[in-house]
Design a protein around this motif. Sequence first.
Motif, PDB file in Angstrom:
ATOM      1  N   SER A 103       0.805  -1.221   0.000  1.00  0.00           N
ATOM      2  CA  SER A 103       0.000   0.000   0.000  1.00  0.00           C
ATOM      3  C   SER A 103       0.840   1.274   0.000  1.00  0.00           C
ATOM      4  N   LEU A 104       2.159   1.132   0.120  1.00  0.00           N
ATOM      5  CA  LEU A 104       3.045   2.284   0.134  1.00  0.00           C
ATOM      6  C   LEU A 104       3.785   2.406  -1.193  1.00  0.00           C
ATOM      7  N   SER A 105       4.095   3.634  -1.587  1.00  0.00           N
ATOM      8  CA  SER A 105       4.888   3.852  -2.791  1.00  0.00           C
ATOM      9  C   SER A 105       6.308   3.350  -2.566  1.00  0.00           C
ATOM     10  N   ILE A 106       7.064   3.251  -3.649  1.00  0.00           N
ATOM     11  CA  ILE A 106       8.466   2.845  -3.529  1.00  0.00           C
ATOM     12  C   ILE A 106       9.226   3.837  -2.656  1.00  0.00           C
ATOM     13  N   ARG A 107       8.949   5.128  -2.807  1.00  0.00           N
ATOM     14  CA  ARG A 107       9.598   6.135  -1.963  1.00  0.00           C
ATOM     15  C   ARG A 107       9.297   5.879  -0.488  1.00  0.00           C
ATOM     16  N   GLU A 108       8.044   5.599  -0.180  1.00  0.00           N
ATOM     17  CA  GLU A 108       7.657   5.372   1.212  1.00  0.00           C
ATOM     18  C   GLU A 108       8.250   4.080   1.749  1.00  0.00           C
TER      19      GLU A 108
END
Length: 269
Positions: A103-108
């Motif tokens: 559920s998180l972006s790659i950045r996150e």
Amino acid sequence: MLPQLPLTNMKEPLIELKGVSKSFGGNVILDNVDLTIYQGEALGIIGPSGTGKSTILRMMAGLMPLDGGEIYVQGQKRSGLIEDAKDPIGIGMVFQQSALFDSLSIRENVGFFLYQHSKLSEERIRELVDEKLEMVGLPGIADQYPAELSGGMRRRVSFARAIMTNPDNPQDNPEILLYDEPTAGLDPIASTVIEDLVRQLQCVEGGCKTYVMVTHQDSTIRRTADRVVFLYKGKVQWQGPIGEIDTTDNPLVRQFFSASTSGPIQVVG
């Protein structure tokens, strides 16, 4: 040919296992194991499936309790798990299935530790994430999500997360990486990309010079390890330089690398 750091670069023990034991129910996984990981080395832990390779990594990382024995991190005895007391050095771990948050972006995902445990600005974290993604050969994907990436790309994202550093707290930065089957389930070309990356991260600034590689894949063993430890039936059955795996008379090692069903390794199923 991939760069390799010579065994003479080994300086001091970073992690020491002394008489470590672990059982699940009546099944003995590790039986009084002694093992030392030295600064600057690339150690491969190999052996048949179910012989405690991943278990020993989780113990090194402080994620699993011991049934017996002791673990020392840079000469300091560890008491309990990683959340019970801080280790004197940072230990990073790359899990077998990448263990990214869908559920998180790659950045996150890559910046997760910094978002949770630092006072760095959003802009600074973005810069650090972009830097690590560049190091693993994945620039420009920070806004994507794990489901949009191939298996090999997700593994590289997990590498970027494992080597993430906090400039405000350099004591938290990883001095050793623990790789749990990073090439499992990948095709030969994707495996080669991962194997190359493991070696590159050992040699570049901002990477990690010491690592432990758990694997049972022949190419990964030969291309990423300088020293090899063979686990079977809860014990270290053989250890030596990577160059000796084809010349040793140890019947376990010879059977393992020949993939023979005949020999001292019991074939299940």
